[in-house]
Design an enzyme around this catalytic site. Structure first.
Site, PDB file in Angstrom:
ATOM      1  N   ARG A  74     -13.151 -21.912   6.039  1.00  0.00           N
ATOM      2  CA  ARG A  74     -13.703 -20.612   6.446  1.00  0.00           C
ATOM      3  C   ARG A  74     -15.019 -20.754   7.198  1.00  0.00           C
ATOM      4  O   ARG A  74     -15.318 -19.973   8.107  1.00  0.00           O
ATOM      5  CB  ARG A  74     -13.835 -19.715   5.217  1.00  0.00           C
ATOM      6  CG  ARG A  74     -12.437 -19.315   4.719  1.00  0.00           C
ATOM      7  CD  ARG A  74     -12.480 -18.427   3.527  1.00  0.00           C
ATOM      8  NE  ARG A  74     -13.371 -17.292   3.713  1.00  0.00           N
ATOM      9  CZ  ARG A  74     -13.927 -16.636   2.724  1.00  0.00           C
ATOM     10  NH1 ARG A  74     -13.716 -16.998   1.470  1.00  0.00           N
ATOM     11  NH2 ARG A  74     -14.708 -15.617   2.954  1.00  0.00           N
ATOM     12  N   HIS A 144     -22.514 -10.043  -0.784  1.00  0.00           N
ATOM     13  CA  HIS A 144     -21.693 -11.088  -1.403  1.00  0.00           C
ATOM     14  C   HIS A 144     -22.094 -12.486  -0.937  1.00  0.00           C
ATOM     15  O   HIS A 144     -21.308 -13.429  -1.022  1.00  0.00           O
ATOM     16  CB  HIS A 144     -20.199 -10.828  -1.144  1.00  0.00           C
ATOM     17  CG  HIS A 144     -19.668  -9.655  -1.923  1.00  0.00           C
ATOM     18  ND1 HIS A 144     -18.451  -9.059  -1.662  1.00  0.00           N
ATOM     19  CD2 HIS A 144     -20.194  -8.964  -2.962  1.00  0.00           C
ATOM     20  CE1 HIS A 144     -18.266  -8.045  -2.501  1.00  0.00           C
ATOM     21  NE2 HIS A 144     -19.307  -7.962  -3.292  1.00  0.00           N
ATOM     22  N   CYS A 157     -32.111 -26.407 -11.213  1.00  0.00           N
ATOM     23  CA  CYS A 157     -32.543 -26.581  -9.827  1.00  0.00           C
ATOM     24  C   CYS A 157     -32.258 -25.327  -8.990  1.00  0.00           C
ATOM     25  O   CYS A 157     -33.161 -24.714  -8.426  1.00  0.00           O
ATOM     26  CB  CYS A 157     -31.843 -27.798  -9.227  1.00  0.00           C
ATOM     27  SG  CYS A 157     -32.154 -28.028  -7.476  1.00  0.00           S
TER      28      CYS A 157
END
Ligand code: BJW
Ligand code: ZN
Length: 287
Positions: A74, A144, A157
């Site tokens: 993608r 999103h 982290c």
């Protein structure tokens, strides 16, 4: 009695003209004309998998290799794609000095569920065509997340990095083309998947999966709470909280206009419904 939504663009533009705070909630249909597949319905499959099953924390836990190949594919397609007329119309509509169809002093915010970077790119392309100093930072929320953010999975982290590299790592190079060669499920060793540049832990795509918190919800809620017109563009309106924004605007006495190829969940109650491709209708409605 239920009054069916109006299809009258002129009447819509009258409402637009008197609106003070306009929002647009966008989904995958916004980018369909750019060649980016949607999630549901036709296009919702990748290899033999259902796209929305891969876009989950469970999917990533089961197979970081498979999910990374999906997102690598993608990323590569989004890089090759270009913004379409719907992105461009919304970009121009985000510029107070360009847009004609709302009153001076009115606001516009684009809340997109898309992660493909095409709305920011449409904004950048517009910025380059404006006289120096004219461009204003638009109000844009990528709720999103973003395909090109890479996020460390180490809870301590949590480093995030914007990374446009192609390929993102050698281990994934070429995996986007494997289906055509008949290879369905190659396993990429975890050490060869993207790693955090700070701590070396396994990294993941910086997108929001089911059960995860969408970004900037507090700011978005505040803007939705003030909106008196909500444009719903190219989304099936099944994923919350995005699917609830139009209802909220209506509940607050505002209006809703849906732009979609097809009828969708709950759009019977919208004030306007423009069935068709948003890349064709938005330029006419907002341009
Ligand atoms: C065109 C066109 C053209 C085509 N022109 N139109 C009940 C109430 C509230 C919430 C829930 C609930 N039950 C479950 C939940 C939670 C869940 C949810 O909503 N589930 C539903 C399925 C029921 N939501 C969440 O988990 C969200 N988080 C959350 O709620 O957090 C709360 C929380 C609180 C406290 C602690 C922790 C959390 C997160 C949702 C994340 C969604 N993620 C994905 C993947 C993102 C990464 C990626 O891209 O891979 O987001 S799933 C996928 O769906 C993606 C999309 O953004 C999203 C929406 O899809 P979209 O954009 O609508 O696409 P399609 O394909 O469905 O529709 C395309 C439309 O375009 C179609 O209608 C076409 O007709 C149209 N179209 N071409 C115009 N040319
Ligand atoms: Zn890290």
């Amino acid at each position: 009695i239920i009054v069916p939504p109006s299809q009258d663009i002129k009447a819509f533009q009258e409402v637009l003209k008197t609106s003070k705070n306009v929002i647009a909630v966008a989904g995958a249909g916004l980018s369909a004309a750019s060649g980016i597949p949607t999630f549901r319905g036709a296009g919702g499959m990748w290899r033999k998998y259902v796209a929305t099953d891969l876009a989950t924390p469970e999917g990533f836990e089961d197979s970081p290799s498979l999910v990374w190949q999906f997102y690598h594919y993608r990323r590569e397609s989004a890089r090759k794609a270009s913004p379409n007329d719907a992105h461009r119309t919304l970009a121009a509509f985000s510029q107070p000095q360009i847009r004609q169809r709302i009153a001076p002093g009115a606001t516009f915010t684009l809340i997109t569920q898309n992660v493909d970077n095409l709305s920011p790119r449409a904004n950048n392309e517009l910025a380059e065509h404006l006289p120096p100093g004219q461009y204003q930072e638009p109000s844009l929320f990528e709720m999103h997340g973003r395909l090109f953010d890479v996020l460390c999975t180490n809870e301590v982290c949590k480093h995030v990095e914007f990374n446009l590299a192609s390929p993102i790592c050698d281990g994934l190079a070429g995996t986007e083309d494997l289906v055509e060669q008949g290879v369905i499920d190659p396993i990429v060793d975890e050490n060869k998947l993207p790693r955090c540049t700070k701590c070396g832990s396994l990294a993941r795509p910086g997108v929001v999966w089911f059960g995860e918190m969408p970004h900037k919800l507090e700011q978005i809620d505040e803007i939705v709470g003030k909106a008196d017109l909500c444009l719903v563009v190219g989304t099936s309106s099944v994923v919350y909280p995005a699917a609830g924004y139009a209802h909220q605007v209506k509940a607050n006495g505002g209006k809703v206009a849906v732009f979609n190829l097809e009828k969708t969940d709950g759009d019977r109650k919208s004030d306007f419904r423009f069935l068709g491709a948003c890349e064709e209708i938005l330029p006419k409605a907002l341009g």
